[in-house]
Design an enzyme around this catalytic site. Structure first.
Site, PDB file in Angstrom:
ATOM      1  CG  HIS B  85      -2.244   1.074   1.093  1.00  0.00           C
ATOM      2  ND1 HIS B  85      -2.286   1.819   0.222  1.00  0.00           N
ATOM      3  CD2 HIS B  85      -1.888   2.393   2.723  1.00  0.00           C
ATOM      4  CE1 HIS B  85      -2.970   3.195   0.811  1.00  0.00           C
ATOM      5  NE2 HIS B  85      -2.923   2.446   2.147  1.00  0.00           N
ATOM      6  CG  HIS B 213      -0.212   5.128   6.073  1.00  0.00           C
ATOM      7  ND1 HIS B 213      -1.165   5.194   7.027  1.00  0.00           N
ATOM      8  CD2 HIS B 213      -0.840   4.099   5.470  1.00  0.00           C
ATOM      9  CE1 HIS B 213      -2.481   5.069   6.866  1.00  0.00           C
ATOM     10  NE2 HIS B 213      -2.782   4.441   5.423  1.00  0.00           N
TER      11      HIS B 213
HETATM   12 MN   LIG Z   1      -6.148   1.639   4.759  1.00  0.00          MN
END
Ligand SMILES: [Mn+2]
Ligand SMILES: [Mn+2]
Lengths: 264, 264
Positions: B85, B213
């Site tokens: 991602h 992230h």
């Molecule tokens: Mn997500």
């Protein structure tokens, strides 16, 4: 005499997972555009195959990330059928309403791979289950019967998986009486199979048509299809975790299915 | 001295599930068109909300059955982010490649609901985690840190869930240093949060932007968002089962998340 140390069930489970006294078997097929799917004849409608659509990938639309949309039929890939899927269960639960307590529990493995290799139209009968019980003990209360047929060997080949010809689709399943008996006269939570559906390929010709759908879903029991790796499970002693997405109004959901098994 | 009966970990687990010595807590939000979703500003691209499309319902297209298609962004609803991602993990695993052994394991609950109620922009710092460890013991190896902020109370209200105004989205998260420290200096499998993403609402302004992230996914650890019911978990002693769909090439997947907890 000393009392043994107070090891709780879950600390023991966590320790077992860490030292591989407990192993995880993934019973799930992967999801991609080539995941095999049911093909109903006209005039019936078919669901969409799985599709992944890229939206951004390290570009102006997403400089630091990639992400995608996806679409599919509820009944595509390893999935669980909920009561409202069938006319006999239409006033029952959608897939989001199936209680977690019905989705996590003991599982036993019943092996009909020899019979299915000899006859792809093989139907499991009540007598087969009763013979299994005589040898291996009672069916698990609030648990799952996982039927091995060897069909998972075809799960990456649409044509072999459906095994269709001019006379229909030839994959193993259950007799109408066996379906009724499992649904009405046992206390299982549900059944799991390796084929594309919980009924035989040609089950439209049985009475009632699609008897496992009719009886199981009409009796608040559930069915999982397209399972993998059932050969890695013990006859008794596994615990499975069936994890459908909680789709509100869903007649089914693709789901991950893990089995916990004792290590070698 | 007699040897105690040979009760295996899994027979004990199955018995505990049956007699409610072990209970299941569902940590998953339901999926429908009103499931709250992330809203990125221009020029970034947003994913599709969840949508259910009926194909047949006890009609000519399906005389005995109902079934639907569905579509959604991978990052919609309770879901897990996979390494690919993020730009820091782009050569890493897709969501289908995350090993089951990383998805099933011990979970601990860290409660920052008081701080988050006082300050919706609250950032969890390394010192907060270290204070938790001093009080409650080490972080679980190959396990999950579940951060309670009380945000699940807004999970059925898109506006309250994102809490956005002219100055951005105001939801709690993690400092850049805390993100780096958890990712690089612990042996956890991942973290779970109640908010729409694993970073603070305004984390684009941190350095690096979206630090959780960046660090977590760049270090082969994983993040789960939109969790529910974390208030029902003990501080220590739960085992969670995180069940993404095995989407080949998926940067994330909606997932069911169950926690096993000791009964009262
Ligand atoms: Mn997500
Ligand atoms: Mn189905």
């Amino acid at each position: 005499m000393t009392t043994p140390p107070a090891t709780t069930t879950l600390t023991q489970l966590a320790a077992g997972l860490a030292d591989q006294a407990v192993n995880i078997v993934d019973l799930t097929n992967t999801l991609s555009a080539s995941t095999p799917t049911l093909r109903l004849p006209e005039p019936f409608s078919n669901l969409d195959d799985f599709s992944l659509q890229n939206v951004a990938r390290f570009d102006e639309a997403g400089p630091m990330w990639a992400h995608n949309n996806f679409s599919q039929g509820e009944h595509v890939g390893t999935h669980i059928d909920a009561p409202i899927h069938w006319i006999s269960g239409r006033d029952g639960k959608d897939v989001a309403q199936i209680e977690p307590e019905r989705l996590v529990g003991p599982a036993v493995g019943l092996d009909f791979s020899t019979e299915s290799a000899q006859d792809p139209d093989f139907l499991i009968e009540v007598e087969h289950i009763q013979a299994w019980v005589a040898e291996h003990g009672p069916l698990p209360e609030n648990g799952w019967l996982l039927f091995r047929t060897g069909w998972d060997q075809y799960a990456h080949d649409q044509a072999a998986f459906l095994n269709a010809d001019a006379t229909g689709s030839h994959t193993p399943g259950f007799s109408a009486e066996c379906s009724r008996w499992l649904a009405e006269e046992t206390t299982i939570s549900g059944i799991g199979v390796e084929t594309v559906g919980i009924d035989q390929g040609n089950a439209a010709e049985l009475d009632p048509p699609f008897p496992m759908h009719y009886h199981l879903l009409g009796n608040d029991k559930y069915g999982i299809t397209s399972l993998q790796n059932l050969a890695k499970l013990p006859t008794r002693g596994a615990v499975i975790i069936v994890s459908p997405l909680p789709i509100v109004g869903g007649t089914a959901s693709p789901c991950r299915v893990f089995a916990l098994v004792e290590g070698a």
